[in-house]
Write an enzyme that holds these catalytic residues in place. Structure first.
Site, PDB file in Angstrom:
ATOM      1  N   CYS A 255       0.896  -1.149   0.025  1.00  0.00           N
ATOM      2  CA  CYS A 255      -0.107  -0.046  -0.053  1.00  0.00           C
ATOM      3  C   CYS A 255       0.787   1.202  -0.055  1.00  0.00           C
ATOM      4  O   CYS A 255       1.435   1.836  -0.947  1.00  0.00           O
ATOM      5  CB  CYS A 255      -0.923  -0.085   1.145  1.00  0.00           C
ATOM      6  N   HIS A 341      -3.996  -5.292  -0.239  1.00  0.00           N
ATOM      7  CA  HIS A 341      -3.622  -5.929   1.334  1.00  0.00           C
ATOM      8  C   HIS A 341      -3.748  -7.495   1.369  1.00  0.00           C
ATOM      9  O   HIS A 341      -4.530  -7.968   1.373  1.00  0.00           O
ATOM     10  CB  HIS A 341      -4.542  -5.292   2.267  1.00  0.00           C
ATOM     11  N   GLU A 343      -2.640  -9.303   3.372  1.00  0.00           N
ATOM     12  CA  GLU A 343      -2.878  -9.799   4.998  1.00  0.00           C
ATOM     13  C   GLU A 343      -4.351  -9.929   4.985  1.00  0.00           C
ATOM     14  O   GLU A 343      -4.860 -10.605   5.874  1.00  0.00           O
ATOM     15  CB  GLU A 343      -2.208  -9.065   6.050  1.00  0.00           C
TER      16      GLU A 343
END
Length: 382
Positions: A255, A341, A343
């Protein structure tokens, strides 16, 4: 529960929405943005990348499953304010420890509910990103419009220093197989969890750390975290990342970290008309030809035309909705980054392989280092 007090949402262009107060009674300002995710609102609200933003949730019902202290991405709520269609007064999940109203009050966050969020989102899509103000203590439209016009634009605004750690800290098992130095621009907890789950010992460094301090940890790889604000307003961090890249040690950016990496290599970033925020964004891996459903939260992006003139940069991922750059790699260094993202908390796990790719890069570089030293020793002995 007592009846909610009236509240106003006033946009920078003068548009007004009337609703009811949620959270703390007060006034808040920020750039208005919308998230299309249907779950994970607590993780979203505590994501440091949302710092400085009033967030519209497009899902009709928010708060219906309460909150849980385990479902956070930072130590506090980071959004500037909350806009919902229906705000649940009661929650039904047995594992929840409290309701969203109490949670917002504890975090001092102002919100508004009972407005037509679909009409609001359509307006934002058409007009683009802009600042807004929510108030449940001042109901004078003209005065609120005056105040919101004084709020600084997100364009050119540095915000990472508001949410990043001030002191370095270490987490994971000290005898883990890999040491990762994480440069914190507003890191989400789940990024650290994903590294630890893969056998990493992580030291999280403040964003103003020096190169020598990072190198003293003797890491196998560097992680550049997510965070809020305009990456072009961070010249010191861009210069630091440029130095990190030249070390030749594996680097993985996510990001804001992805944007700063791009800027460090001479690329440009630009503010989007509307950002990407949700947990169902389609991305194509251009190296494998496989699609991924991803979690995203960003209002800036690497400019495509700046990549074409840089032979060191290869675009690895593309957002399928608007063909913006979603991932890059360096052709001559073990360095890569993605705009989204991997994760993904909440969200799909399609992109978790990127953490494995980072581990693979560290493994490859460590093996190459050993082989180079063995070869040098053999040459010296001969």
């Amino acid at each position: 529960m007592e009846e909610r007090k009236p509240a106003l949402l006033v946009l920078e262009d003068g548009t007004v929405f009337y609703g009811k107060a949620t959270g703390k009674i007060g006034t808040t300002t920020g750039e208005i943005a919308f998230n299309t995710g249907m779950t994970g609102y607590q993780e979203v609200f505590t994501d440091p990348s949302y710092y400085g933003q009033i967030l519209v949730m497009t899902t009709s019902h928010i708060g219906n499953y309460g909150v849980n202290p385990e479902e956070v991405e930072s130590e506090s709520v980071k959004i500037a304010g909350l806009v919902t269609k229906k705000f649940a007064n009661h929650f039904s999940r047995t594992s929840a420890t409290s309701g969203l109203q109490d949670y917002m009050e504890e975090n001092g966050k102002v919100g508004i509910t009972d407005i037509d969020t679909r009409a609001l989102v359509r307006h934002i899509r058409h007009k683009g990103a802009m600042n807004a103000i929510i108030s449940s203590e001042l109901l004078d439209e003209k005065e609120l419009l005056k105040q919101v016009k004084e709020v600084p634009s997100m364009d050119g605004l540095e915000l990472s220093s508001k949410v990043a750690t001030k002191e370095a800290y270490e987490t994971g098992k000290p005898d883990a197989g890999w040491k990762v130095a994480l440069l914190d621009f507003g890191v989400k907890k789940n990024i650290i969890r994903c590294l630890i789950e893969r056998g990493c010992y992580v030291k999280v460094f403040p964003m103003n750390t020096t190169l020598d301090e990072l190198k003293a940890f003797n890491p196998d790889g560097y992680m550049l975290s997510n965070g809020p604000g305009d990456p072009s307003a961070m010249p010191n961090e861009i210069a630091l990342v440029k130095e990190l890249v030249e070390l030749g040690i594996p680097v993985f950016g996510i990001c804001l970290g992805h944007q700063i990496l791009g800027l460090s290599q001479g690329l440009k970033t630009e503010k989007m008309f509307n950002g990407h925020r949700g947990i169902n964004h389609p991305v194509m891996n251009l190296l494998t030809g496989k699609g991924e459903i991803t979690s995203q939260n960003h209002g800036f992006v690497i400019a495509k035309d700046s990549v074409q003139s840089n032979p060191r940069i290869k675009v690895t991922h593309e957002h399928l909705n608007d063909q913006t750059i979603a991932g890059i790699m360096l052709t001559d260094k073990p360095v890569f980054s993605v705009q989204y993202h991997p994760e993904a908390s909440a969200g799909p796990h399609d992109s978790r392989y990127l953490f494995d790719q980072f581990i693979g890069n560290m493994k490859h570089e460590k093996q190459r280092f050993k082989e180079t030293n063995v070869s040098a020793d053999q040459t010296g002995n001969n």
